[in-house]
Design an enzyme around this catalytic site. Structure first.
Site, PDB file in Angstrom:
ATOM      1  N   ARG A 163      -0.588  14.343  13.503  1.00 25.83           N
ATOM      2  CA  ARG A 163      -0.165  14.257  12.111  1.00 25.83           C
ATOM      3  C   ARG A 163      -0.181  15.608  11.396  1.00 25.83           C
ATOM      4  O   ARG A 163      -0.900  15.814  10.412  1.00 25.83           O
ATOM      5  CB  ARG A 163      -1.000  13.224  11.362  1.00 25.83           C
ATOM      6  CG  ARG A 163      -1.020  11.902  12.069  1.00 25.83           C
ATOM      7  CD  ARG A 163      -1.643  10.829  11.246  1.00 25.83           C
ATOM      8  NE  ARG A 163      -0.673  10.190  10.373  1.00 25.83           N
ATOM      9  CZ  ARG A 163      -0.972   9.162   9.594  1.00 25.83           C
ATOM     10  NH1 ARG A 163      -2.169   8.700   9.548  1.00 25.83           N
ATOM     11  NH2 ARG A 163      -0.041   8.612   8.854  1.00 25.83           N
ATOM     12  N   ASP A 216       3.762   0.765  12.205  1.00 21.52           N
ATOM     13  CA  ASP A 216       2.549   0.136  11.655  1.00 21.52           C
ATOM     14  C   ASP A 216       2.345  -1.293  12.167  1.00 21.52           C
ATOM     15  O   ASP A 216       1.253  -1.841  12.022  1.00 21.52           O
ATOM     16  CB  ASP A 216       2.602   0.118  10.119  1.00 21.52           C
ATOM     17  CG  ASP A 216       2.388   1.503   9.533  1.00 21.52           C
ATOM     18  OD1 ASP A 216       2.209   2.450  10.307  1.00 21.52           O
ATOM     19  OD2 ASP A 216       2.408   1.630   8.299  1.00 21.52           O
ATOM     20  N   LYS A 224       0.838  -1.219   0.000  1.00 24.37           N
ATOM     21  CA  LYS A 224       0.000   0.000   0.000  1.00 24.37           C
ATOM     22  C   LYS A 224       0.867   1.261   0.000  1.00 24.37           C
ATOM     23  O   LYS A 224       0.734   2.128  -0.848  1.00 24.37           O
ATOM     24  CB  LYS A 224      -0.897  -0.011   1.246  1.00 24.37           C
ATOM     25  CG  LYS A 224      -1.488   1.323   1.656  1.00 24.37           C
ATOM     26  CD  LYS A 224      -2.392   1.131   2.818  1.00 24.37           C
ATOM     27  CE  LYS A 224      -2.488   2.117   3.917  1.00 24.37           C
ATOM     28  NZ  LYS A 224      -1.691   3.242   4.133  1.00 24.37           N
ATOM     29  N   ASN A 225       1.762   1.330   0.974  1.00 28.91           N
ATOM     30  CA  ASN A 225       2.499   2.583   1.146  1.00 28.91           C
ATOM     31  C   ASN A 225       3.548   2.814   0.059  1.00 28.91           C
ATOM     32  O   ASN A 225       3.998   3.944  -0.142  1.00 28.91           O
ATOM     33  CB  ASN A 225       3.161   2.630   2.533  1.00 28.91           C
ATOM     34  CG  ASN A 225       2.123   2.815   3.634  1.00 28.91           C
ATOM     35  OD1 ASN A 225       0.960   3.073   3.355  1.00 28.91           O
ATOM     36  ND2 ASN A 225       2.557   2.666   4.883  1.00 28.91           N
ATOM     37  N   CYS A 283      -5.771   7.912   9.107  1.00 27.41           N
ATOM     38  CA  CYS A 283      -6.062   7.214  10.353  1.00 27.41           C
ATOM     39  C   CYS A 283      -5.948   8.147  11.548  1.00 27.41           C
ATOM     40  O   CYS A 283      -5.135   9.072  11.547  1.00 27.41           O
ATOM     41  CB  CYS A 283      -5.063   6.073  10.541  1.00 27.41           C
ATOM     42  SG  CYS A 283      -5.530   4.586   9.669  1.00 27.41           S
ATOM     43  N   ARG A 338      -8.603  -0.593   4.091  1.00 25.97           N
ATOM     44  CA  ARG A 338      -7.744   0.467   3.562  1.00 25.97           C
ATOM     45  C   ARG A 338      -6.364  -0.079   3.213  1.00 25.97           C
ATOM     46  O   ARG A 338      -5.679   0.462   2.352  1.00 25.97           O
ATOM     47  CB  ARG A 338      -7.581   1.592   4.588  1.00 25.97           C
ATOM     48  CG  ARG A 338      -8.834   2.401   4.800  1.00 25.97           C
ATOM     49  CD  ARG A 338      -8.545   3.608   5.643  1.00 25.97           C
ATOM     50  NE  ARG A 338      -7.417   4.337   5.077  1.00 25.97           N
ATOM     51  CZ  ARG A 338      -6.722   5.265   5.711  1.00 25.97           C
ATOM     52  NH1 ARG A 338      -7.046   5.586   6.923  1.00 25.97           N
ATOM     53  NH2 ARG A 338      -5.715   5.864   5.123  1.00 25.97           N
TER      54      ARG A 338
END
Ligand code: UD1
Length: 416
Positions: free
Chosen positions: A121, A305, A22-23, A116, A397
């Site tokens: 952030r 994560d 994903k990232n 999230c 996600r």
């Protein structure tokens, strides 16, 4: 809201192939905006964050085709520089469109990004660094407008190696006049991958994988094909699920070389590992030891994560573990739900003290964010009885199909 039902207590046993990252994939989609033509991205995971990025690309004029795991993006004509609030708000990674759009169109307007709920952030480092390249920002009603008459290379020092800020600066610097030097750059594989993609397309980037990146501006990029690396966080989640259930799990297509810190952690917990090329075999029969102290760190340290999934495993370890979270201040949200299942986790500032218990009990719980949701899945697998996890959409996600994958490993798990 969709949920996951798990009947716990099964020992996981089997093999599973790991999806694309994903990232690593998300910034490639933003990077495709720099190419006046077609980018072909193979092994792209079919997850909701990717679908949101596709919506953003389409809204600015890109033509996108997603067949299986092959994503084709035609960014020949970019017709808008305003990114749609609806999709930007659900996903923090949309912030990297700032760098990409500035490189391509010299301007962009974007609603404050979402993502999230794992901490404050802020995006100060992104904006401060881009200002050093000549970008001017104005803000009104939660929208940021960025303009750059001409982007000019400069020296940028990042006080913290932010993954997203590094990616944003690299994207913005690809066509900037002169040389941009990023000191204190993030070294995460997801930064390396977007640099390699851009390099393949003709960008001049030096120092890839180090904390000093040098980007020499070029005039244009060429059409490119690229394959997304496997997802180290998904791979880690399934290894931790194997360890949690004292199972035997074989991962195929795993990003072995990006997983040293987790593999060490698993060995310290008592798991036996056999690693070969792109496969990892875990025997978790004896993976019951607590971890006296660990902390999350930037790459190659233990990834934040995987902190929540690790916490779920340690909840039933033999002894007391301490986890210190050093990247995101609000990443212990799942502890509350784990405690409802019988865990004994005590939080103080950025530390979690985990007294291993003999058993967790299945019950109705709620995922509030992506990785916390994955942790609840692990807890459900090792708990006695039935667990219902609300909030599947958070998990989707990042995990293409966690239910399918865990079924491959013998879990009793269904979507409902
Ligand atoms: C990315 C990953 C995320 C991972 C994180 C750290 C994606 C889509 N997300 O997130 O899964 O957990 O890296 O490996 O790739 N910060 C500031 N100001 C800024 C930017 C960041 O203070 O301008 C802080 C953040 O609040 C956080 C820390 O820096 O405390 C790390 O953030 P960063 O590395 O930027 O993470 P993301 O790129 O958002």
């Amino acid at each position: 809201m969709k949920s996951i039902d798990i009947t716990g207590g099964n020992t996981l046993c089997g093999e599973v192939a790991i999806q694309g990252s994903k990232n690593a994939a998300l910034p490639l989609l933003a990077a495709s905006v720099l190419i006046k033509g077609v980018s072909v991205i193979h092994n792209c995971p079919r997850i909701s964050d990717i679908f949101s990025m596709i919506k953003i690309l389409e809204s600015i004029g890109c033509k996108v085709r997603f067949t299986g795991h092959c994503l084709e993006i035609d960014a020949k004509d970019i017709t808008s520089t305003a990114l749609p609030e609806e999709y930007v708000k659900v996903m923090r990674s949309s912030i990297i469109f700032i760098g990409a759009m500035l490189a391509r169109k010299k301007e962009v307007s974007i609603h404050y990004p979402g993502g999230c709920v794992i901490g404050e952030r802020p995006i100060d480092m992104h904006l401060g660094a881009l200002e050093r390249l000549g970008v001017e920002f104005t803000e009104a009603e939660e929208t940021i407008r960025a303009n750059a008459g001409k982007l000019k290379g400069n020296e940028i020092f990042l006080p913290f190696p932010s993954v997203g800020a590094t990616q944003n600066i690299v994207l913005a610097a690809v066509f900037a006049e002169g040389v941009t030097v990023i000191k204190g750059a993030a070294k995460e594989p997801e930064v390396t991958e977007v640099c390699r993609f851009l390099q393949k397309a003709g960008a001049r980037i030096h120092g890839i994988g180090t904390e000093t990146l040098e980007i020499e501006g070029v005039d244009s990029l060429k059409e490119t094909e690229f394959t997304v690396v496997p997802d180290r966080i998904v791979a880690g989640t399934y290894l931790l699920a194997g360890a949690a259930t004292r199972g035997a799990v074989l991962l195929e297509n795993a990003p072995v070389h990006q997983m040293d810190s987790l593999l060490l952690m698993l060995r310290n917990m008592g798991a036996k590992l056999h690693v070969e090329q792109d496969c990892i075999f875990l025997n978790g029969e004896e993976a019951d030891r607590a971890i006296p102290f660990m902390e999350t760190k930037v790459y190659p340290g233990f990834p934040t994560d995987l902190q929540s999934p690790l916490m779920a495993v340690l909840a039933r370890a033999d002894g007391i573990s301490i986890i210190r979270e050093t990247i995101f201040e609000n990443r212990f949200r799942v502890a509350k739900e784990l405690n409802r299942m019988g865990a004994r986790i005590f939080l103080k500032e950025n530390q979690a003290l985990i007294y291993g218990v003999e058993r967790l009990s299945g019950m109705d719980v709620k995922a509030e964010e992506l990785r916390g949701g994955a942790a609840l899945v692990i807890a459900g697998l090792l708990a006695q009885g039935k667990t219902k996890i609300d909030g599947l959409s958070y998990i989707e996600r990042g995990y293409e199909d966690i239910v399918r994958d865990l079924k491959c490993l013998g879990a009793k798990i269904e979507k409902s």
